[in-house]
Design a protein around this motif. Structure first.
Motif, PDB file in Angstrom:
ATOM      1  N   THR A   5       0.916  -1.232   0.027  1.00  0.00           N
ATOM      2  CA  THR A   5      -0.093  -0.070  -0.180  1.00  0.00           C
ATOM      3  C   THR A   5       0.958   1.382   0.054  1.00  0.00           C
ATOM      4  O   THR A   5       2.222   1.389   0.242  1.00  0.00           O
ATOM      5  CB  THR A   5      -1.087   0.180   1.123  1.00  0.00           C
ATOM      6  N   GLY A   6       0.232   2.381  -0.088  1.00  0.00           N
ATOM      7  CA  GLY A   6       1.154   3.698   0.003  1.00  0.00           C
ATOM      8  C   GLY A   6       2.413   3.458  -1.101  1.00  0.00           C
ATOM      9  O   GLY A   6       3.182   3.895  -1.122  1.00  0.00           O
ATOM     10  N   ALA A   7       1.965   2.916  -2.412  1.00  0.00           N
ATOM     11  CA  ALA A   7       2.980   2.515  -3.279  1.00  0.00           C
ATOM     12  C   ALA A   7       3.537   3.566  -4.072  1.00  0.00           C
ATOM     13  O   ALA A   7       4.675   3.560  -4.560  1.00  0.00           O
ATOM     14  CB  ALA A   7       2.634   1.424  -4.197  1.00  0.00           C
ATOM     15  N   THR A   8       2.807   4.845  -4.106  1.00  0.00           N
ATOM     16  CA  THR A   8       3.349   5.892  -4.714  1.00  0.00           C
ATOM     17  C   THR A   8       4.098   7.170  -3.724  1.00  0.00           C
ATOM     18  O   THR A   8       4.270   8.233  -4.130  1.00  0.00           O
ATOM     19  CB  THR A   8       2.131   6.747  -5.526  1.00  0.00           C
ATOM     20  N   GLY A   9       4.219   6.592  -2.680  1.00  0.00           N
ATOM     21  CA  GLY A   9       4.905   7.512  -1.682  1.00  0.00           C
ATOM     22  C   GLY A   9       6.123   6.983  -1.426  1.00  0.00           C
ATOM     23  O   GLY A   9       6.886   5.979  -2.120  1.00  0.00           O
ATOM     24  N   ALA A  38       1.416   6.590 -10.900  1.00  0.00           N
ATOM     25  CA  ALA A  38       1.972   5.304 -10.825  1.00  0.00           C
ATOM     26  C   ALA A  38       2.478   4.830 -12.253  1.00  0.00           C
ATOM     27  O   ALA A  38       2.622   3.656 -12.377  1.00  0.00           O
ATOM     28  CB  ALA A  38       1.001   4.485 -10.275  1.00  0.00           C
ATOM     29  N   GLU A  39       2.749   5.767 -12.990  1.00  0.00           N
ATOM     30  CA  GLU A  39       3.379   5.402 -14.474  1.00  0.00           C
ATOM     31  C   GLU A  39       4.639   4.696 -14.454  1.00  0.00           C
ATOM     32  O   GLU A  39       4.566   3.458 -15.131  1.00  0.00           O
ATOM     33  CB  GLU A  39       3.489   6.684 -15.275  1.00  0.00           C
ATOM     34  N   ASP A  40       5.413   4.985 -13.531  1.00  0.00           N
ATOM     35  CA  ASP A  40       6.557   4.244 -13.464  1.00  0.00           C
ATOM     36  C   ASP A  40       6.341   2.600 -13.020  1.00  0.00           C
ATOM     37  O   ASP A  40       7.062   1.788 -13.530  1.00  0.00           O
ATOM     38  CB  ASP A  40       7.698   4.970 -12.488  1.00  0.00           C
ATOM     39  N   LEU A  41       5.503   2.529 -12.156  1.00  0.00           N
ATOM     40  CA  LEU A  41       5.281   1.352 -11.505  1.00  0.00           C
ATOM     41  C   LEU A  41       4.685   0.596 -12.601  1.00  0.00           C
ATOM     42  O   LEU A  41       5.021  -0.714 -12.653  1.00  0.00           O
ATOM     43  CB  LEU A  41       4.515   1.304 -10.064  1.00  0.00           C
ATOM     44  N   LYS A  42       3.809   1.227 -13.191  1.00  0.00           N
ATOM     45  CA  LYS A  42       2.906   0.454 -14.329  1.00  0.00           C
ATOM     46  C   LYS A  42       4.075  -0.202 -15.447  1.00  0.00           C
ATOM     47  O   LYS A  42       4.074  -1.323 -15.904  1.00  0.00           O
ATOM     48  CB  LYS A  42       2.056   1.183 -14.997  1.00  0.00           C
TER      49      LYS A  42
END
Ligand code: NAP
Length: 284
Positions: A5-9, A38-42
């Motif tokens: 969770t809080g993955a974009t933090g 969250a583009e980078d994570l995608k």
């Protein structure tokens, strides 16, 4: 499948980056509020689930098929216990096997100490949830030191309403250690204290800054009322002033004086210490 969770933090993103060095992206999911962040994570192949701690249904959808879940404590200081409870309940309803919770380091469990109440209540809820759990008691981030020191520290010295030893540790080290625990099947402890091996106060930090910059830098302790008056005059917002005064009393009380080797042991290498961080930050 592991969900963060809080993955974009800050901590969530760094933990995912360390996980990617250990397991394929197909085994990592992320709870995010805003897909634009969250583009980078995608692009890295992380499975994204849009959800909010306040929206129970979104959590129920997001946690389907998850084995291990890292609950990163919310940065909403008004309603965070209820948000954490929502996450724990939704995880339980979905049969999540293990929850890791990023709590706060402290010397004593006293709800009157700023920051302790929310973490303590979440920990107690988790302990009684019936799900396997691991509590990560994170000390203050070294990366936030410049925020306490102020933008003009090298000209004016450290001006703060209270000091005491704090075992500041690097958020990057905490993220790496958290990733190590998430992929391990041998998490033996229920609670880990993620602090540095040594604690420092503002006098120590002033000496380190003097050593690395060659300029004499002192710590000046200011009475909280005088501090409030002076900062109000120069237009600093009241909540910011209150936060700093709160930190001053927290430091002075020694409540974050929790030096420990657990982080180093889990990392398998030395932690980043305050001098290393300050050199990198101020001599860049
Ligand atoms: P951060 O960068 O502020 O990240 C917090 C994360 O929580 C963000 O991704 C945020 O989502 C997410 N979040 C907040 N409210 C949410 C909600 N209602 N539903 C779903 N997600 C929500 O903080 P950090 O640096 O990674 O630190 C992690 C946590 O440690 C913080 O949240 C705070 O509780 C605590 N903390 C610790 C220290 C320390 O020195 N140890 C300092 C500051 C904070 P968005 O990305 O969409 O905003």
């Amino acid at each position: 499948m592991i969900l963060i969770t809080g993955a974009t933090g800050n901590l969530g993103r760094e933990t995912i980056n360390f996980l990617l060095k250990k397991i394929p992206s197909s085994e990592i999911s992320a709870l995010i509020r805003n897909p634009d962040k969250a583009e980078d994570l995608k692009h890295k192949g992380i499975k994204l689930h849009k959800g909010d701690y306040n929206d129970y249904d979104s959590l129920i959808k997001a946690f389907k098929g998850i084995d291990k879940l890292l609950l990163i404590s919310s940065n909403d200081f008004v309603n965070r216990v209820n948000q954490h409870i929502n996450v724990i309940n939704a995880a339980k309803e979905n049969g999540v096997k293990h929850i890791y919770y990023t709590s706060g380091a402290r010397t004593i469990d006293n709800k009157e100490i700023p920051g302790v109440k929310d973490h303590l209540e979440t920990e107690q809820y988790l302990e009684n949830s019936g799900i396997n759990y691991t509590i990560l008691k994170n000390n203050l981030y070294i990366e936030n030191l410049p925020m306490y020191l102020g933008e003009k520290v090298l000209e004016t010295g450290i001006y703060f309403p209270g000091t005491g030893k704090v075992a500041f540790a690097s958020r990057t080290d905490m993220a790496e250690a958290t990733a190590n625990l998430l992929v391990s099947n041998e998490v033996s402890e229920k609670t880990y204290n993620f602090s540095n091996t040594e604690a420092v106060d503002f006098n120590d930090i002033a000496s380190i800054l003097t050593k690395i910059t060659g300029k004499k830098i002192d710590y000046i302790e200011v009475e909280p009322n005088i501090y409030r008056e002076q900062l109000t005059k120069i237009g600093i917002p009241t909540p910011v002033i209150n936060l700093r005064i709160g930190f001053g009393s927290l430091f002075k009380g020694g409540f974050l004086n929790t030096p420990n080797s657990a982080l180093e042991e889990i990392l398998g290498h030395k932690t980043i210490n305050v001098e290393e961080f300050l050199k990198k930050f101020y001599l860049k």
